[in-house]
Every structure is written in C-alpha cells, then in structure tokens.
Design an enzyme around this catalytic site. Structure first.
Site, PDB file in Angstrom:
ATOM      1  N   PHE A 160      39.120  -8.149  26.113  1.00  0.00           N
ATOM      2  CA  PHE A 160      40.693  -8.479  25.831  1.00  0.00           C
ATOM      3  C   PHE A 160      40.659  -8.359  23.949  1.00  0.00           C
ATOM      4  O   PHE A 160      41.480  -9.482  23.697  1.00  0.00           O
ATOM      5  CB  PHE A 160      40.968  -9.677  26.400  1.00  0.00           C
ATOM      6  CG  PHE A 160      40.833  -9.738  27.918  1.00  0.00           C
ATOM      7  CD1 PHE A 160      41.491  -8.518  28.457  1.00  0.00           C
ATOM      8  CD2 PHE A 160      40.472 -10.641  28.502  1.00  0.00           C
ATOM      9  CE1 PHE A 160      41.495  -8.638  30.034  1.00  0.00           C
ATOM     10  CE2 PHE A 160      40.332 -10.575  30.047  1.00  0.00           C
ATOM     11  CZ  PHE A 160      40.904  -9.623  30.608  1.00  0.00           C
ATOM     12  N   GLU A 246      47.018 -18.884  13.779  1.00  0.00           N
ATOM     13  CA  GLU A 246      47.412 -17.956  14.802  1.00  0.00           C
ATOM     14  C   GLU A 246      48.246 -18.298  15.747  1.00  0.00           C
ATOM     15  O   GLU A 246      49.181 -17.772  16.145  1.00  0.00           O
ATOM     16  CB  GLU A 246      45.889 -17.797  15.424  1.00  0.00           C
ATOM     17  CG  GLU A 246      46.027 -16.704  16.640  1.00  0.00           C
ATOM     18  CD  GLU A 246      44.618 -16.669  17.206  1.00  0.00           C
ATOM     19  OE1 GLU A 246      44.582 -15.675  18.219  1.00  0.00           O
ATOM     20  OE2 GLU A 246      43.680 -17.135  16.949  1.00  0.00           O
ATOM     21  N   ARG A 247      48.127 -19.360  16.260  1.00  0.00           N
ATOM     22  CA  ARG A 247      49.207 -20.204  16.908  1.00  0.00           C
ATOM     23  C   ARG A 247      50.544 -20.305  16.526  1.00  0.00           C
ATOM     24  O   ARG A 247      51.644 -19.959  17.160  1.00  0.00           O
ATOM     25  CB  ARG A 247      48.796 -21.446  17.579  1.00  0.00           C
ATOM     26  CG  ARG A 247      47.602 -21.496  18.600  1.00  0.00           C
ATOM     27  CD  ARG A 247      46.951 -22.517  19.012  1.00  0.00           C
ATOM     28  NE  ARG A 247      45.797 -22.058  19.897  1.00  0.00           N
ATOM     29  CZ  ARG A 247      44.675 -22.897  20.175  1.00  0.00           C
ATOM     30  NH1 ARG A 247      44.821 -24.253  19.584  1.00  0.00           N
ATOM     31  NH2 ARG A 247      43.645 -22.580  21.078  1.00  0.00           N
TER      32      ARG A 247
END
Length: 384
Positions: A160, A246-247
């Site tokens: 992923f 990132e979030r």
C-alpha cells in the site's frame, strides 16, 4: 501583525492563481484518461517541478520557491477541490511528508543529494511503513536492516505504498534491532536503482485510480551506511514527530474535496427538476446541504487552529489525530450526502460526484485509521 497577514494572504492568492492555471492546462485535459488507465505518467512530476509546484515551502537553495507552509497546503486543497484526489495523495507524500523528513532529520549531505531533484521532479519519493502483516502496528514490522561493514543489508516487503512503483527514492522503515520492538526501528533513504529492489503488480483500488500504489520487495539489498536517516533506533520517534504534518495534509485534502463536492451538488440541485420544481426547493435538500456546509466550516476552523499551532511547533500528536478524525469523517459523510442528492445519476461514472465518492473513502483509513485516531486521542485524555 495585520500587514504580515496581508502579505501572507497576498502570497497565497498569487500562488493559487498559478496553481489553478496549471491544473486547468496540464491536468484537466488528461485526468479522465489517467483514471481510466489507472496510471499517471511519471513525466507529470517533472512538469510540476518545472512549474515550481514541488517543495514550494523549501529554501530557494534547493531549487524551491521559498514560499510559506500555507502555500504547500493550498496546492493540495485545490487539487482535491477540483476532484484530482489521486494527484493530491501522491503530492502529499512527496512534497508534504518525505521532503520534511529529509530536511528535519537528514544530514546536510543528504539534503543536498535529494532535495534539489525532488523540487525539480527528477526524483520522485515515497514513504514505506506498512507491511502485509503490520499496518498501524508499526512495532510488528518484519522488514530488517543488518549492518555489514560500510553497508546495511535490507530484507523484507512493504505494501500500500503511494508512489511506490515509480519512486526513485523511498524512506524505508526497518528493524535494526528486532529485540527492541518499536525502539529498534530505523529509517533509511533507499535508492531504488540499487540491486535487490523490486516491485509487484500495481495495486488496484476502489478509488484514486491513477494514484500509484505499490508493493515493494527488498531482497539482500545492499545500501550504504550513509543511507541511514537520523540515528539508528530512533525511527519510531521520528515517525511520531513527523506524523502530525502528514495527518494535517489529509485534513487539508478532506476540506478541499468536501468543498468541491458541495460546489457541484449545489449547482446540480438548482438545475435538476422533480415533481414540478427544482430539487433545491425541497426542504430535505436544503437542510442536508446546510448541515454539510456547517460541518465543513467546523472542520475548516479546526484546521486553521491547528495550522497555526503547527507553525509555532506546538501541534501535538493528539491535535493531529483529532483533526484527521474530524476532517476525514466529515469528508466521507459530506460526499455521501452529496451523491444521494444526485439520485441515480450519482451512481454513474458520467457524473463527477461518483469519483468524489470513491476517492474519499480511503481518507479514514490511511495515515492512521479513524479507529487508531480515537485510540490516540483516548490515550491522551485518559492515559494508557
């Protein structure tokens, strides 16, 4: 203070005009084909680099624009508002995640080696954490790196991984001391041209079809010792330190995407007629859209609060978890309500709301699922 804010807003709007022109000229004519083919050409990154859109908030000495942090976030927001979520996801990994890892943790030599190519698009990057048997459970990863003279020998696999099939360099998380669990993780800047690296078949997904999602394999891959990013055994600490940005990027994408879905839905319900009146005249339609707009603005306010905290280096892991949880759940709910208002047409590929719907779903899964975000928040307010 106000003059500084005015200058900052002026910079953002100047860049926004450039970004919108670029997307209209270089992406809009081709995006449907990319999605249909489940592939975005590698050259697109060079095109973005030539336009000055990569690593925009980095120093000019690296060939970047030297713009503000807000400009980098605005680019992702506009990509998602225009329904280019696949592009935004790859952009977020390359420009908003990997680049700060190198700048904040790397040596000057590592910065000089990688950042100019990343800014130009000559070097495309990825971040490899997730494994077939270890997603959110980082301590459970099995990929390992064993010191051997002046090198490390890397073995294992990842899955992923956004940009994984096309990346020229990948930050790889690996165990350098398996006996220490999470405390035995280190990060490496892995040049994918070296022997021992391979990729599997591109992963086909429900949505974000033209986003490159790969499966990576490292088989006795010999990487030089200076590939180590930061200190050995500090990988988990670095991950926790860099995850908030990132979030935050996921929240920016969520807000842009939800806004884009709302915009096209408002236009549609004013044109579509049923039972002798436009769909926009039904109270159910009006109340649904009113609630969606309110939820969107609440998430936008939370984003603005935490962006200010991030710039002051005060944004915590818990802040980032709350922001990602709220914004991505809002995104999924909003796009779902919007598709419903399109009726049967919303379920067809002919109408762009269907892609909004498909592309949103993974946002509550990657970069930490909503369930993991709740656990992080709970630990923060209750203790372990």
């Amino acid at each position: 203070m106000s003059s500084h804010v005015d200058v900052q807003n002026e910079e953002i709007e100047m860049f926004r005009d450039m970004v919108l022109r670029f997307l209209e000229q270089e992406v809009t004519p081709h995006y449907e084909e990319w999605e249909k083919n489940h592939h975005m050409p590698r050259e697109m990154w060079n095109t973005m680099g030539n336009a000055g859109m990569l690593l925009v908030d980095f120093d000019e000495k690296y060939g970047a624009a030297g713009a503000s942090f807000e400009v980098c976030q605005m680019i992702q927001e506009e990509m998602c508002r225009m329904n280019f979520h696949s592009l935004a996801t790859g952009y977020n990994i390359h420009a908003n995640i990997v680049a700060p890892y190198i700048l904040n943790i790397g040596t000057q030599q590592q910065c000089d080696r990688w950042l100019p190519g990343m800014a130009s698009g000559e070097v495309l990057t990825a971040l490899a954490m997730t494994e077939p048997g270890a997603g959110s459970d980082v301590a459970g990863m099995r990929t390992n790196a064993v010191k051997d003279g002046d090198d490390y020998i890397l073995n294992g696999s990842k899955t992923f991984i956004t940009n994984g099939n096309s990346a020229d360099m990948i930050i790889v998380c690996a165990k350098t001391d398996p006996s220490l669990g999470a405390k035995g993780i280190s990060l490496f800047l892995v040049d994918t041209s070296l022997p021992g690296f391979s990729t599997g078949k591109p992963i086909e997904k429900i949505g974000q079809h033209s986003s490159d999602t790969g499966e990576l394999f490292f088989e006795n891959m010999r990487i030089p010792a200076d590939s180590l990013l930061g200190e050995e055994g500090q990988g988990f600490v670095y991950l926790m330190r860099e995850l908030p940005r990132e979030r935050l990027g996921c929240a920016v994408q969520a807000i842009g995407h939800a806004q884009g879905a709302l915009d096209i839905t408002c236009e549609y319900v004013k044109e579509r007629k049923a039972f002798g009146q436009t769909v926009s005249q039904f109270q159910n339609t009006r109340f649904k859209l009113a609630q969606c707009q309110t939820d969107l603005e609440l998430s936008r306010a939370l984003l603005e609060k935490h962006m200010d905290k991030y710039k002051r280096d005060e944004m915590t892991v818990i802040d980032a978890a709350m922001l990602k949880l709220a914004a991505t759940e809002m995104q999924v709910n909003t796009v779902n309500e919007c598709l419903q208002l399109f009726g049967g047409y919303g379920y067809t590929d002919e109408y762009p709301i269907s892609r909004f719907y498909r592309d949103a779903r993974v946002q509550t899964i990657y970069a930490g699922s909503s369930e993991i975000m709740k656990e992080v928040i709970a630990r923060g307010i209750l203790g372990r």
